[in-house]
Design a protein around this motif. Structure first.
Motif, mmCIF file in Angstrom:
data_model
loop_
_atom_site.group_PDB
_atom_site.id
_atom_site.type_symbol
_atom_site.label_atom_id
_atom_site.label_comp_id
_atom_site.label_asym_id
_atom_site.label_seq_id
_atom_site.Cartn_x
_atom_site.Cartn_y
_atom_site.Cartn_z
ATOM 1 N N GLY B 81 17.550 18.742 -7.125
ATOM 2 C CA GLY B 81 16.991 17.399 -7.018
ATOM 3 C C GLY B 81 16.780 16.980 -5.571
ATOM 4 O O GLY B 81 15.814 16.281 -5.244
ATOM 5 N N TRP B 82 17.677 17.419 -4.717
ATOM 6 C CA TRP B 82 17.546 17.094 -3.296
ATOM 7 C C TRP B 82 16.290 17.684 -2.675
ATOM 8 O O TRP B 82 15.783 17.192 -1.665
ATOM 9 N N SER B 83 15.782 18.739 -3.283
ATOM 10 C CA SER B 83 14.553 19.339 -2.739
ATOM 11 C C SER B 83 13.357 18.407 -2.915
ATOM 12 O O SER B 83 12.308 18.599 -2.312
ATOM 13 N N LEU B 84 13.530 17.389 -3.734
ATOM 14 C CA LEU B 84 12.459 16.405 -3.921
ATOM 15 C C LEU B 84 12.482 15.328 -2.852
ATOM 16 O O LEU B 84 11.595 14.481 -2.785
ATOM 17 N N ARG B 85 13.513 15.366 -2.049
ATOM 18 C CA ARG B 85 13.694 14.294 -1.087
ATOM 19 C C ARG B 85 12.485 14.008 -0.189
ATOM 20 O O ARG B 85 12.153 12.842 0.032
ATOM 21 N N PRO B 86 11.825 15.028 0.344
ATOM 22 C CA PRO B 86 10.653 14.750 1.179
ATOM 23 C C PRO B 86 9.628 13.887 0.439
ATOM 24 O O PRO B 86 9.035 12.968 1.022
ATOM 25 N N ILE B 87 9.426 14.183 -0.829
ATOM 26 C CA ILE B 87 8.471 13.406 -1.618
ATOM 27 C C ILE B 87 8.962 11.969 -1.767
ATOM 28 O O ILE B 87 8.224 11.014 -1.527
ATOM 29 N N LEU B 88 10.199 11.838 -2.163
ATOM 30 C CA LEU B 88 10.755 10.503 -2.409
ATOM 31 C C LEU B 88 10.773 9.662 -1.138
ATOM 32 O O LEU B 88 10.396 8.483 -1.157
ATOM 33 N N ASP B 89 11.188 10.268 -0.058
ATOM 34 C CA ASP B 89 11.202 9.537 1.223
ATOM 35 C C ASP B 89 9.802 9.065 1.591
ATOM 36 O O ASP B 89 9.606 7.918 1.989
ATOM 37 N N ALA B 90 8.847 9.972 1.450
ATOM 38 C CA ALA B 90 7.477 9.627 1.813
ATOM 39 C C ALA B 90 6.965 8.478 0.944
ATOM 40 O O ALA B 90 6.311 7.554 1.432
ATOM 41 N N MET B 91 7.286 8.526 -0.339
ATOM 42 C CA MET B 91 6.824 7.473 -1.237
ATOM 43 C C MET B 91 7.477 6.137 -0.906
ATOM 44 O O MET B 91 6.834 5.085 -0.968
ATOM 45 N N CYS B 92 8.745 6.173 -0.585
ATOM 46 C CA CYS B 92 9.461 4.945 -0.244
ATOM 47 C C CYS B 92 8.879 4.288 1.001
ATOM 48 O O CYS B 92 8.576 3.095 1.006
ATOM 49 N N SER B 93 8.706 5.074 2.026
ATOM 50 C CA SER B 93 8.248 4.462 3.274
ATOM 51 C C SER B 93 6.787 4.031 3.180
ATOM 52 O O SER B 93 6.397 3.009 3.741
ATOM 53 N N TRP B 94 5.994 4.783 2.432
ATOM 54 C CA TRP B 94 4.606 4.358 2.256
ATOM 55 C C TRP B 94 4.565 3.025 1.517
ATOM 56 O O TRP B 94 3.774 2.137 1.839
ATOM 57 N N GLY B 95 5.438 2.886 0.542
ATOM 58 C CA GLY B 95 5.506 1.643 -0.223
ATOM 59 C C GLY B 95 5.845 0.460 0.667
ATOM 60 O O GLY B 95 5.261 -0.620 0.535
ATOM 61 N N GLU B 96 6.755 0.658 1.583
ATOM 62 C CA GLU B 96 7.131 -0.416 2.507
ATOM 63 C C GLU B 96 5.924 -0.864 3.328
ATOM 64 O O GLU B 96 5.655 -2.055 3.473
ATOM 65 N N GLY B 97 5.228 0.110 3.856
ATOM 66 C CA GLY B 97 4.050 -0.217 4.650
ATOM 67 C C GLY B 97 2.979 -0.899 3.814
ATOM 68 O O GLY B 97 2.328 -1.841 4.265
ATOM 69 N N HIS B 98 2.831 -0.437 2.600
ATOM 70 C CA HIS B 98 1.808 -0.996 1.724
ATOM 71 C C HIS B 98 2.118 -2.451 1.374
ATOM 72 O O HIS B 98 1.229 -3.300 1.357
ATOM 73 N N ILE B 99 3.365 -2.733 1.127
ATOM 74 C CA ILE B 99 3.775 -4.108 0.823
ATOM 75 C C ILE B 99 3.493 -5.016 2.017
ATOM 76 O O ILE B 99 2.958 -6.113 1.868
ATOM 77 N N ALA B 100 3.832 -4.532 3.182
ATOM 78 C CA ALA B 100 3.586 -5.322 4.398
ATOM 79 C C ALA B 100 2.107 -5.637 4.526
ATOM 80 O O ALA B 100 1.716 -6.747 4.897
ATOM 81 N N LEU B 101 1.289 -4.652 4.188
ATOM 82 C CA LEU B 101 -0.153 -4.832 4.284
ATOM 83 C C LEU B 101 -0.656 -5.881 3.294
ATOM 84 O O LEU B 101 -1.487 -6.731 3.625
ATOM 85 N N ILE B 102 -0.154 -5.808 2.097
ATOM 86 C CA ILE B 102 -0.571 -6.746 1.052
ATOM 87 C C ILE B 102 -0.199 -8.172 1.435
ATOM 88 O O ILE B 102 -1.003 -9.094 1.310
ATOM 89 N N GLU B 103 1.007 -8.339 1.909
ATOM 90 C CA GLU B 103 1.464 -9.690 2.268
ATOM 91 C C GLU B 103 0.652 -10.264 3.419
ATOM 92 O O GLU B 103 0.447 -11.468 3.493
ATOM 93 N N LYS B 104 0.199 -9.382 4.267
ATOM 94 C CA LYS B 104 -0.643 -9.805 5.376
ATOM 95 C C LYS B 104 -1.982 -10.325 4.839
ATOM 96 O O LYS B 104 -2.486 -11.361 5.275
ATOM 97 N N GLU B 105 -2.521 -9.592 3.870
ATOM 98 C CA GLU B 105 -3.799 -10.004 3.276
ATOM 99 C C GLU B 105 -3.671 -11.346 2.576
ATOM 100 O O GLU B 105 -4.539 -12.200 2.670
ATOM 101 N N VAL B 106 -2.585 -11.523 1.866
ATOM 102 C CA VAL B 106 -2.353 -12.759 1.137
ATOM 103 C C VAL B 106 -2.280 -13.936 2.098
ATOM 104 O O VAL B 106 -2.735 -15.040 1.801
ATOM 105 N N ALA B 107 -1.731 -13.670 3.273
ATOM 106 C CA ALA B 107 -1.573 -14.735 4.262
ATOM 107 C C ALA B 107 -2.928 -15.237 4.770
ATOM 108 O O ALA B 107 -3.046 -16.370 5.226
ATOM 109 N N ASN B 108 -3.946 -14.423 4.655
ATOM 110 C CA ASN B 108 -5.267 -14.813 5.140
ATOM 111 C C ASN B 108 -6.096 -15.552 4.071
ATOM 112 O O ASN B 108 -5.734 -15.572 2.928
#
Lengths: 108, 108
Positions: B81-108
């Motif tokens: 299961g740990w071998s999936l970590r690169p995938i999971l990490d990448a998905m988590c951090s991309w999600g963080e960035g994506h949320i930040a982007l969405i909230e920025k759009e909403v603010a406009n």
DNA sequence: CTGTATCCGTGAAGATACTG
DNA sequence: CAGTATCTTCACGGATACAG
């Protein structure tokens, strides 16, 4: 929408049944609708269009229409879509390893 | 099963509706059933058990039962299961960035 | 606390036919 | 070639109750 964990936002974008597969194909370059269909024998015209529309709405896929007869439409990753590449690459290569593992087990 | 593209094998393992979320929580350490439920308010007991069973069957999650009353069950990632970590990490951090982007759009 | 069993509604996804 | 529009089906997933 409030996410309980950030990764849910990622799943919103690429969590669809065929989205990751489509994105993986588009990594290799732009593809016409008919090409995508051949690459994904299991998908129906309806699902293909639907998933592409959603990817488009999320800003990760580009749709280019050539005004000609017969119609020609080409799909490609947007710049934002390319930011998903680390995820897609990781998933692709993990899948390769996993398949190798399964076939090994079957052999025993 | 024949896959048309290797990434489909990956989706077989972590493509379930809640699997990636569960795995992301387990990256941070082992969790009891009740803890997972609290971390995922939207999931039902049934789905939680079901998804965990499938992850277990695919060898990426461990289930440890403590023989006591009241019952205690702990889930954790297996070595595989740990071998999936690169995938999971990448998905988590991309999600963080994506949320930040969405909230920025909403603010406009 | 953890897990199983059942019932049941919803909606995802397939098949098909049709348009431009 | 690309896409839309219906109709239908069926399995996913929710709610609930119960068991160890």
């Amino acid at each position: 929408m409030a996410y309980n964990i950030p990764v849910e936002a990622t799943l919103d974008v690429i969590g669809g049944k065929w989205k990751v597969v489509i994105m993986c194909h588009l990594i290799k370059g732009e593809r016409r609708t008919s090409e995508l269909k051949k690459l994904m024998p299991g998908i129906t015209q309806k699902m293909l269009t639907q998933q592409l529309r959603e990817l488009e709405a999320d800003g990760v896929v580009n749709r280019t229409v050539f005004d000609q007869v017969p119609p020609k439409v080409v799909y490609s990753l947007t710049e934002y879509g390319w930011s998903l590449r680390p995820i897609l690459d990781a998933m692709c290569s993990w899948g390769e390893g996993h398949i190798a593992l399964i076939e090994k087990e079957v052999a025993n």
